[in-house]
Scaffold this motif. Sequence first.
Motif, PDB file in Angstrom:
ATOM      1  N   ARG A  10     -31.411  -1.446 -25.635  1.00 15.40           N
ATOM      2  CA  ARG A  10     -31.540  -2.528 -26.611  1.00 15.40           C
ATOM      3  C   ARG A  10     -31.470  -1.893 -27.992  1.00 15.40           C
ATOM      4  O   ARG A  10     -32.347  -1.137 -28.379  1.00 15.40           O
ATOM      5  CB  ARG A  10     -32.864  -3.274 -26.442  1.00 15.40           C
ATOM      6  N   GLY A  11     -30.421  -2.192 -28.748  1.00 14.54           N
ATOM      7  CA  GLY A  11     -30.221  -1.551 -30.039  1.00 14.54           C
ATOM      8  C   GLY A  11     -30.821  -2.278 -31.216  1.00 14.54           C
ATOM      9  O   GLY A  11     -31.065  -1.687 -32.249  1.00 14.54           O
ATOM     10  N   GLU A  12     -31.073  -3.555 -31.099  1.00 12.69           N
ATOM     11  CA  GLU A  12     -31.564  -4.332 -32.229  1.00 12.69           C
ATOM     12  C   GLU A  12     -32.838  -5.065 -31.845  1.00 12.69           C
ATOM     13  O   GLU A  12     -32.988  -5.519 -30.727  1.00 12.69           O
ATOM     14  CB  GLU A  12     -30.512  -5.363 -32.667  1.00 12.69           C
ATOM     15  N   ARG A  13     -33.726  -5.194 -32.811  1.00 13.92           N
ATOM     16  CA  ARG A  13     -34.976  -5.920 -32.597  1.00 13.92           C
ATOM     17  C   ARG A  13     -34.888  -7.225 -33.370  1.00 13.92           C
ATOM     18  O   ARG A  13     -34.452  -7.257 -34.516  1.00 13.92           O
ATOM     19  CB  ARG A  13     -36.144  -5.090 -33.100  1.00 13.92           C
TER      20      ARG A  13
END
Length: 82
Positions: A10-13
Amino acid sequence: MVSAMVSIPRGERLQIMLTEDEYHALDLWRFSRHMPSRAAAVRELLRRGLSAEGFAVSDGTRKSSDFGLIGKSSAETDGRQP
């Protein structure tokens, strides 16, 4: 037999605020489908919503500029500066 957990990077929050009613509806939906987490439920609902609107989840090869709301002008497409 213990199976290995598959890790999806998961690269983005993304942080969102929900009303109490939305939060309750999310949990009801999640539990009725035996989703492992709220995050998994939100991702599934987002995927379904985008698909229903005719958008596919990105495969990572497209740029944000590919998703513009207005088309390119004729000056941009033939190389001239506006």
